[in-house]
Scaffold this active site. Structure first.
Site, PDB file in Angstrom:
ATOM      1  N   GLN A  99      24.252 -69.022 -89.994  1.00  0.00           N
ATOM      2  CA  GLN A  99      24.546 -70.807 -90.276  1.00  0.00           C
ATOM      3  C   GLN A  99      25.282 -70.864 -91.255  1.00  0.00           C
ATOM      4  O   GLN A  99      26.324 -71.712 -91.180  1.00  0.00           O
ATOM      5  CB  GLN A  99      23.074 -71.556 -90.584  1.00  0.00           C
ATOM      6  CG  GLN A  99      22.239 -71.479 -89.371  1.00  0.00           C
ATOM      7  CD  GLN A  99      21.090 -72.136 -89.597  1.00  0.00           C
ATOM      8  OE1 GLN A  99      20.481 -72.559 -90.544  1.00  0.00           O
ATOM      9  NE2 GLN A  99      20.390 -72.246 -88.288  1.00  0.00           N
ATOM     10  N   ARG A 144      26.595 -74.335 -80.718  1.00  0.00           N
ATOM     11  CA  ARG A 144      27.866 -73.850 -80.957  1.00  0.00           C
ATOM     12  C   ARG A 144      28.968 -74.358 -79.902  1.00  0.00           C
ATOM     13  O   ARG A 144      30.277 -75.059 -80.090  1.00  0.00           O
ATOM     14  CB  ARG A 144      28.289 -72.310 -81.222  1.00  0.00           C
ATOM     15  CG  ARG A 144      27.624 -71.795 -82.575  1.00  0.00           C
ATOM     16  CD  ARG A 144      27.469 -70.434 -82.253  1.00  0.00           C
ATOM     17  NE  ARG A 144      27.061 -69.732 -83.601  1.00  0.00           N
ATOM     18  CZ  ARG A 144      25.813 -69.887 -84.035  1.00  0.00           C
ATOM     19  NH1 ARG A 144      25.035 -70.440 -83.560  1.00  0.00           N
ATOM     20  NH2 ARG A 144      25.843 -69.253 -85.313  1.00  0.00           N
ATOM     21  N   ASP A 169      14.547 -64.333 -85.798  1.00  0.00           N
ATOM     22  CA  ASP A 169      13.621 -65.422 -85.144  1.00  0.00           C
ATOM     23  C   ASP A 169      12.392 -64.690 -84.620  1.00  0.00           C
ATOM     24  O   ASP A 169      11.648 -65.625 -83.817  1.00  0.00           O
ATOM     25  CB  ASP A 169      14.418 -66.203 -84.564  1.00  0.00           C
ATOM     26  CG  ASP A 169      15.438 -67.243 -85.123  1.00  0.00           C
ATOM     27  OD1 ASP A 169      15.278 -67.297 -86.312  1.00  0.00           O
ATOM     28  OD2 ASP A 169      16.535 -67.465 -84.438  1.00  0.00           O
ATOM     29  N   ARG A 216       7.992 -71.825 -83.373  1.00  0.00           N
ATOM     30  CA  ARG A 216       7.762 -70.586 -83.101  1.00  0.00           C
ATOM     31  C   ARG A 216       6.176 -70.052 -83.460  1.00  0.00           C
ATOM     32  O   ARG A 216       5.676 -69.306 -82.962  1.00  0.00           O
ATOM     33  CB  ARG A 216       8.665 -69.609 -83.739  1.00  0.00           C
ATOM     34  CG  ARG A 216      10.089 -69.950 -83.232  1.00  0.00           C
ATOM     35  CD  ARG A 216      10.998 -68.639 -83.521  1.00  0.00           C
ATOM     36  NE  ARG A 216      12.481 -69.117 -83.409  1.00  0.00           N
ATOM     37  CZ  ARG A 216      12.975 -69.498 -82.109  1.00  0.00           C
ATOM     38  NH1 ARG A 216      12.523 -69.120 -81.289  1.00  0.00           N
ATOM     39  NH2 ARG A 216      14.224 -69.628 -82.101  1.00  0.00           N
ATOM     40  N   SER A 227      23.076 -64.948 -93.380  1.00  0.00           N
ATOM     41  CA  SER A 227      23.010 -66.032 -92.509  1.00  0.00           C
ATOM     42  C   SER A 227      24.000 -66.476 -91.656  1.00  0.00           C
ATOM     43  O   SER A 227      25.094 -66.874 -92.243  1.00  0.00           O
ATOM     44  CB  SER A 227      22.640 -67.307 -93.598  1.00  0.00           C
ATOM     45  OG  SER A 227      22.726 -68.441 -92.807  1.00  0.00           O
ATOM     46  N   LYS A 281      12.411 -71.057 -92.966  1.00  0.00           N
ATOM     47  CA  LYS A 281      12.681 -71.317 -91.555  1.00  0.00           C
ATOM     48  C   LYS A 281      12.036 -72.751 -91.461  1.00  0.00           C
ATOM     49  O   LYS A 281      11.579 -73.358 -92.443  1.00  0.00           O
ATOM     50  CB  LYS A 281      12.321 -70.416 -90.571  1.00  0.00           C
ATOM     51  CG  LYS A 281      13.014 -68.946 -90.747  1.00  0.00           C
ATOM     52  CD  LYS A 281      14.458 -69.321 -90.346  1.00  0.00           C
ATOM     53  CE  LYS A 281      15.030 -67.962 -90.487  1.00  0.00           C
ATOM     54  NZ  LYS A 281      16.592 -68.406 -90.318  1.00  0.00           N
ATOM     55  N   LYS A 286      20.055 -71.084 -77.616  1.00  0.00           N
ATOM     56  CA  LYS A 286      20.148 -72.457 -78.353  1.00  0.00           C
ATOM     57  C   LYS A 286      21.298 -72.259 -79.299  1.00  0.00           C
ATOM     58  O   LYS A 286      22.359 -73.046 -79.616  1.00  0.00           O
ATOM     59  CB  LYS A 286      19.078 -72.673 -79.458  1.00  0.00           C
ATOM     60  CG  LYS A 286      18.989 -73.859 -80.104  1.00  0.00           C
ATOM     61  CD  LYS A 286      17.606 -74.276 -80.762  1.00  0.00           C
ATOM     62  CE  LYS A 286      17.075 -73.425 -81.948  1.00  0.00           C
ATOM     63  NZ  LYS A 286      15.808 -74.010 -82.581  1.00  0.00           N
ATOM     64  N   SER A 287      21.815 -71.018 -80.001  1.00  0.00           N
ATOM     65  CA  SER A 287      22.820 -70.906 -80.894  1.00  0.00           C
ATOM     66  C   SER A 287      24.025 -71.205 -80.169  1.00  0.00           C
ATOM     67  O   SER A 287      24.924 -71.861 -80.538  1.00  0.00           O
ATOM     68  CB  SER A 287      22.817 -69.548 -81.314  1.00  0.00           C
ATOM     69  OG  SER A 287      21.826 -69.436 -82.300  1.00  0.00           O
ATOM     70  N   ARG A 347      13.950 -77.904 -96.239  1.00  0.00           N
ATOM     71  CA  ARG A 347      14.815 -76.686 -96.097  1.00  0.00           C
ATOM     72  C   ARG A 347      16.055 -76.718 -96.981  1.00  0.00           C
ATOM     73  O   ARG A 347      16.536 -77.971 -97.129  1.00  0.00           O
ATOM     74  CB  ARG A 347      15.160 -76.402 -94.639  1.00  0.00           C
ATOM     75  CG  ARG A 347      14.070 -75.928 -93.728  1.00  0.00           C
ATOM     76  CD  ARG A 347      14.140 -75.759 -92.611  1.00  0.00           C
ATOM     77  NE  ARG A 347      15.063 -74.440 -92.132  1.00  0.00           N
ATOM     78  CZ  ARG A 347      15.345 -74.110 -91.122  1.00  0.00           C
ATOM     79  NH1 ARG A 347      15.201 -75.121 -89.954  1.00  0.00           N
ATOM     80  NH2 ARG A 347      15.910 -73.117 -90.939  1.00  0.00           N
TER      81      ARG A 347
HETATM   82  C1  S3P Z   1      20.873 -69.528 -86.212  1.00  0.00           C
HETATM   83  C2  S3P Z   1      20.900 -68.637 -87.443  1.00  0.00           C
HETATM   84  C3  S3P Z   1      19.664 -68.155 -87.676  1.00  0.00           C
HETATM   85  C4  S3P Z   1      18.429 -68.500 -87.195  1.00  0.00           C
HETATM   86  C5  S3P Z   1      18.501 -69.897 -86.273  1.00  0.00           C
HETATM   87  C6  S3P Z   1      19.747 -69.833 -85.625  1.00  0.00           C
HETATM   88  C7  S3P Z   1      22.300 -69.990 -85.717  1.00  0.00           C
HETATM   89  O1  S3P Z   1      19.430 -68.963 -89.218  1.00  0.00           O
HETATM   90  O2  S3P Z   1      17.081 -68.397 -87.672  1.00  0.00           O
HETATM   91  O3  S3P Z   1      17.441 -69.990 -85.556  1.00  0.00           O
HETATM   92  O4  S3P Z   1      22.459 -70.460 -84.430  1.00  0.00           O
HETATM   93  O5  S3P Z   1      23.298 -69.445 -86.399  1.00  0.00           O
HETATM   94  P1  S3P Z   1      20.167 -68.421 -90.524  1.00  0.00           P
HETATM   95  O6  S3P Z   1      21.450 -68.263 -90.236  1.00  0.00           O
HETATM   96  O7  S3P Z   1      19.825 -69.376 -91.681  1.00  0.00           O
HETATM   97  O8  S3P Z   1      19.337 -67.115 -90.747  1.00  0.00           O
END
Ligand code: S3P
Length: 443
Positions: free
Chosen positions: A172, A29, A322, A399, A170, A349, A24-25, A125
């Site tokens: 993100q 991206r 995760d 999850r 993080s 989360k 997914k990440s 969030r």
């Molecule tokens: C992610 C970063 C993580 C993760 C999320 C996906 C990403 O979050 O928990 O499911 O794709 O960069 P955080 O960066 O807030 O920890």
């Protein structure tokens, strides 16, 4: 798929090879960076889950042409800051924290106010973590001092590079700043507590001017902005976070063996494997390869009869972030007491996962001690479930849903009724299909 599932039987022994969908990440991206390239990029094995589809939908609203074919997705990139759209635009990030937080970085030059909204879970969030650095670049947010969705972003032509210390670990926040730096003249510098490094790897592959100096616990990242991105094709490796549910399913089942093909094993994502192996699992990577800077392998897992408890080193917290819910399930079956600390981010989360994880363990008769940032789990290797269980009111966190399903299939009990099972569609739409292919009986 029905919205509730009922499970009455443990899964029978299996010996199979599976493939889980794309990471997914990396899927999100790829889509964001492809939208900033000039020309057409293709992704194969792109995850087709709600979070990724909401990313594509958001990009389309910003004027990006996207075609989805059976075997690939094509994005016709508009170039950095090339989005074209009308006034009064609303972008809906749905359940996706990654898309919601990262898209803001690409809007810091937007001439009009754009409204960002999300579902109930995303709307609770924290967004101040990305609003604060983006304000330093020069972007504006309305209403003032609002840290949750919905809110508006409006950009400026006077973007300046920033220096930022990212202390939460993080990816993100880090990736949001990295994307924003593309829109900024000069050098943006980030000192970042270590977290998943897919964006850094993609920047290097795309030959963007990035320097990374890796220290023990921190990375020093410097990016020179305002460069061109050339279109790029990408074959997304499979998702280790989705794999983790099948890894634990196999570990806790009787006499079973599983191979999961072509999984991304970037070491900033494999904390769960290290933790589970320390607890007595013997998870092995075979057929290791490198792909555009990322590592992939087939993961081999065999059932185990007993598990050791763990005093989990906090150095694994970001690389297993995760996977903690599913790791807690193994701790519940371990011979002794396990400790997990400094995990306050888990409550940030899709649901307050530390709290809900503890609640589910208590429900099945496992004692825990919970604080805002830690959990102690009193494992019971002889755990026998005879009652019925109902899982609901969990913010539809995919999850939590998947954890409950794996608990039902490995620990048994009279009957598990799991509500809102369609919550899995945000991240792993083929979850139940793969379980059924392995022989699980799910109604
Ligand atoms: C992610 C970063 C993580 C993760 C999320 C996906 C990403 O979050 O928990 O499911 O794709 O960069 P955080 O960066 O807030 O920890």
């Amino acid at each position: 798929m029905p919205k509730n599932v009922t499970i009455k039987k443990k899964i029978k022994p299996f010996d199979k090879v599976i493939k889980v969908p794309g990471d997914k990440s990396l899927s999100i991206r790829w889509a964001l960076l492809a939208s900033q390239a000039i020309g057409k990029s293709k992704a194969f094995n792109l995850l087709r889950s709600e979070d990724v589809l909401n990313t594509l939908k958001g990009l389309r609203k910003l004027g990006v042409k996207i075609k989805i074919y059976k075997s690939y997705c094509e994005i016709d990139g508009v170039g950095i800051n090339g989005f074209k759209y009308k006034k009064n635009l609303t972008i809906d990030a749905g359940n996706s924290g990654t898309f919601g937080r990262l898209i803001l970085a690409l809007l810091i030059k937007s001439p009009y106010k754009i409204k960002l909204i999300g579902d109930k879970s995303l709307s609770r969030r924290d967004f101040s973590r990305v609003i604060d650095p983006l304000k330093e670049f020069g972007a504006n947010f309305y209403p003032n001092n609002k840290s949750t969705l919905p809110f508006y972003i409006q950009g400026t032509n006077f973007i300046r590079p920033i220096k930022y210390f990212e202390k939460k670990g993080s990816a993100q926040i880090k990736s949001c700043i990295m994307l924003a730096s593309l829109n900024s003249p000069g050098a943006t510098k980030i000192i970042a507590k270590k977290s998943r490094n897919h964006t850094e790897i993609l920047y290097k592959f795309l030959k963007l001017p990035i320097k990374v100096i890796s220290k023990k616990e921190l990375d020093l990242i410097e990016i020179n902005g305002e460069k061109k991105i050339y279109p790029f094709n990408y074959n997304i490796p499979s998702d280790i976070s989705s794999s983790a549910f099948f890894i634990v399913l196999t570990l806790l089942s009787k006499n079973s063996y599983l191979v999961i093909k072509d999984v991304n094993i970037n070491s900033s994502r494999t904390g769960c494997i290290d933790i589970l192996n320390k607890m007595g699992a013997n998870i092995i990577f075979k057929n290791k390869k490198k792909y555009k800077g990322e590592k992939t392998a087939d993961i081999h897992i065999r059932s185990r009869n007993s598990f050791k408890p763990i005093n989990c080193p906090t150095k694994y917290n970001t690389s297993a972030i995760d996977e903690f819910l599913i790791i807690f399930l193994v701790a519940a079956k371990a011979k002794g007491i396990s400790y997990f600390k400094n995990l306050e981010e888990l409550n940030q989360k899709e649901s307050p996962r530390l709290k809900l994880g503890s609640k589910i363990l208590n429900m099945i008769g496992i004692k825990t001690k919970l604080t805002n940032s830690s959990i102690t789990i009193y494992g019971n290797p002889n755990l026998k479930l005879t009652k019925s269980f109902e899982i609901k009111n969990y913010f539809k966190d995919h999850r939590v849903m998947a954890l409950s399903t794996i608990a039902a299939l490995t620990l048994g009990g009279k009957r598990w009724k799991i509500h809102n099972s369609d919550s899995i569609n945000t991240s792993f739409p083929t979850f139940f299909k793969i379980l059924k292919d392995l022989g699980a009986k799910i109604n």
